[in-house]
Design a protein around this motif. Structure first.
Motif, PDB file in Angstrom:
ATOM      1  N   ALA A  35       0.576  -1.216   0.053  1.00 13.56           N
ATOM      2  CA  ALA A  35      -0.071   0.111  -0.013  1.00 13.56           C
ATOM      3  C   ALA A  35       0.906   1.290  -0.055  1.00 13.56           C
ATOM      4  N   PRO A  36       0.446   2.497  -0.270  1.00 14.63           N
ATOM      5  CA  PRO A  36       1.124   3.637  -0.292  1.00 14.63           C
ATOM      6  C   PRO A  36       1.675   3.899   1.075  1.00 14.63           C
ATOM      7  N   HIS A  37       2.809   4.499   1.135  1.00 15.26           N
ATOM      8  CA  HIS A  37       3.545   4.762   2.486  1.00 15.26           C
ATOM      9  C   HIS A  37       3.877   3.342   3.289  1.00 15.26           C
ATOM     10  N   ARG A  38       3.720   2.188   2.747  1.00 22.57           N
ATOM     11  CA  ARG A  38       4.204   0.980   3.261  1.00 22.57           C
ATOM     12  C   ARG A  38       5.422   0.444   2.562  1.00 22.57           C
ATOM     13  N   PRO A  39       6.411  -0.333   3.461  1.00 26.87           N
ATOM     14  CA  PRO A  39       7.546  -0.576   2.725  1.00 26.87           C
ATOM     15  C   PRO A  39       7.170  -1.814   1.832  1.00 26.87           C
ATOM     16  N   CYS A  40       8.029  -2.072   0.851  1.00 27.74           N
ATOM     17  CA  CYS A  40       7.711  -2.953  -0.054  1.00 27.74           C
ATOM     18  C   CYS A  40       8.410  -4.390   0.761  1.00 27.74           C
ATOM     19  N   ARG A  41       7.587  -5.421   0.172  1.00 26.14           N
ATOM     20  CA  ARG A  41       7.882  -6.784   0.743  1.00 26.14           C
ATOM     21  C   ARG A  41       8.259  -7.612  -0.354  1.00 26.14           C
ATOM     22  N   VAL A  42       8.963  -8.932   0.408  1.00 26.76           N
ATOM     23  CA  VAL A  42       9.226 -10.075  -0.437  1.00 26.76           C
ATOM     24  C   VAL A  42       7.900 -10.784  -0.494  1.00 26.76           C
ATOM     25  N   LYS A  43       7.708 -11.104  -1.706  1.00 24.62           N
ATOM     26  CA  LYS A  43       6.398 -11.785  -2.084  1.00 24.62           C
ATOM     27  C   LYS A  43       6.193 -13.138  -1.445  1.00 24.62           C
ATOM     28  N   ALA A  44       7.186 -13.872  -1.359  1.00 24.80           N
ATOM     29  CA  ALA A  44       7.246 -15.365  -0.794  1.00 24.80           C
ATOM     30  C   ALA A  44       7.001 -15.276   0.643  1.00 24.80           C
ATOM     31  N   THR A  45       7.827 -14.592   1.302  1.00 23.69           N
ATOM     32  CA  THR A  45       7.813 -14.445   2.857  1.00 23.69           C
ATOM     33  C   THR A  45       7.212 -13.297   3.457  1.00 23.69           C
ATOM     34  N   GLY A  46       6.997 -12.277   2.904  1.00 25.10           N
ATOM     35  CA  GLY A  46       6.069 -11.234   3.329  1.00 25.10           C
ATOM     36  C   GLY A  46       7.284 -10.112   4.381  1.00 25.10           C
ATOM     37  N   HIS A  47       8.467 -10.536   4.284  1.00 26.88           N
ATOM     38  CA  HIS A  47       9.483  -9.695   5.128  1.00 26.88           C
ATOM     39  C   HIS A  47       9.642  -8.361   4.307  1.00 26.88           C
ATOM     40  N   PRO A  48       9.788  -7.197   5.229  1.00 25.41           N
ATOM     41  CA  PRO A  48       9.926  -5.930   4.324  1.00 25.41           C
ATOM     42  C   PRO A  48      11.205  -5.701   4.074  1.00 25.41           C
ATOM     43  N   LEU A  49      11.267  -4.962   2.612  1.00 22.95           N
ATOM     44  CA  LEU A  49      12.844  -4.522   2.246  1.00 22.95           C
ATOM     45  C   LEU A  49      13.287  -3.252   2.595  1.00 22.95           C
ATOM     46  N   PRO A  50      14.447  -3.097   2.791  1.00 21.95           N
ATOM     47  CA  PRO A  50      15.051  -1.824   3.191  1.00 21.95           C
ATOM     48  C   PRO A  50      14.821  -0.679   1.991  1.00 21.95           C
ATOM     49  N   ASP A  51      14.696  -1.212   0.728  1.00 26.88           N
ATOM     50  CA  ASP A  51      14.510  -0.497  -0.432  1.00 26.88           C
ATOM     51  C   ASP A  51      13.280  -0.662  -1.006  1.00 26.88           C
ATOM     52  N   ILE A  52      12.997   0.069  -2.201  1.00 25.33           N
ATOM     53  CA  ILE A  52      11.666   0.003  -3.047  1.00 25.33           C
ATOM     54  C   ILE A  52      11.880  -0.755  -4.169  1.00 25.33           C
TER      55      ILE A  52
END
Length: 102
Positions: A35-52
């Motif tokens: 969602a807007p203003h939320r961090p990007c995530r790894v699709k498989a695990t759902g872990h947030p990424l430090p970058d976009i």
């Protein structure tokens, strides 16, 4: 004096509170559906990424800047000889978007 703990934050303050984030986080990520203003995530695990994701950066540049290469308005995808570029924008459009955000 009454203190309201759940009062909504004004948009002007919210902007400055997010000043450390990349401005591309203001749009939804087409790659991971963040969602807007939320961090990007790894699709498989759902872990947030430090970058976009690069797709989110492209979507942001497309929605906020005019492309000086192909002369299209914000919200219109870049094209090469009338053929739209799939999920990409020209490099000069990134520069214009970053100058606009600064």
């Amino acid at each position: 004096m009454t203190i309201r703990r759940n009062a909504p934050m004004p948009a002007e303050l919210r902007h400055f509170m997010r000043a450390g984030q990349h401005p591309a986080r203001s749009v939804a990520c087409p790659h991971c559906d963040a969602a807007p203003h939320r961090p990007c995530r790894v699709k498989a695990t759902g872990h947030p990424l430090p970058d976009i994701h690069p797709a989110r950066r492209s979507a942001w540049a497309e929605t906020t800047a005019v492309c000086p290469h192909c002369q299209v308005a914000p919200g219109t995808p870049c094209h090469t000889e009338g053929i739209p570029l799939p999920d990409q924008v020209h490099a000069r459009r990134y520069l214009v978007a970053e100058e606009t955000a600064a």
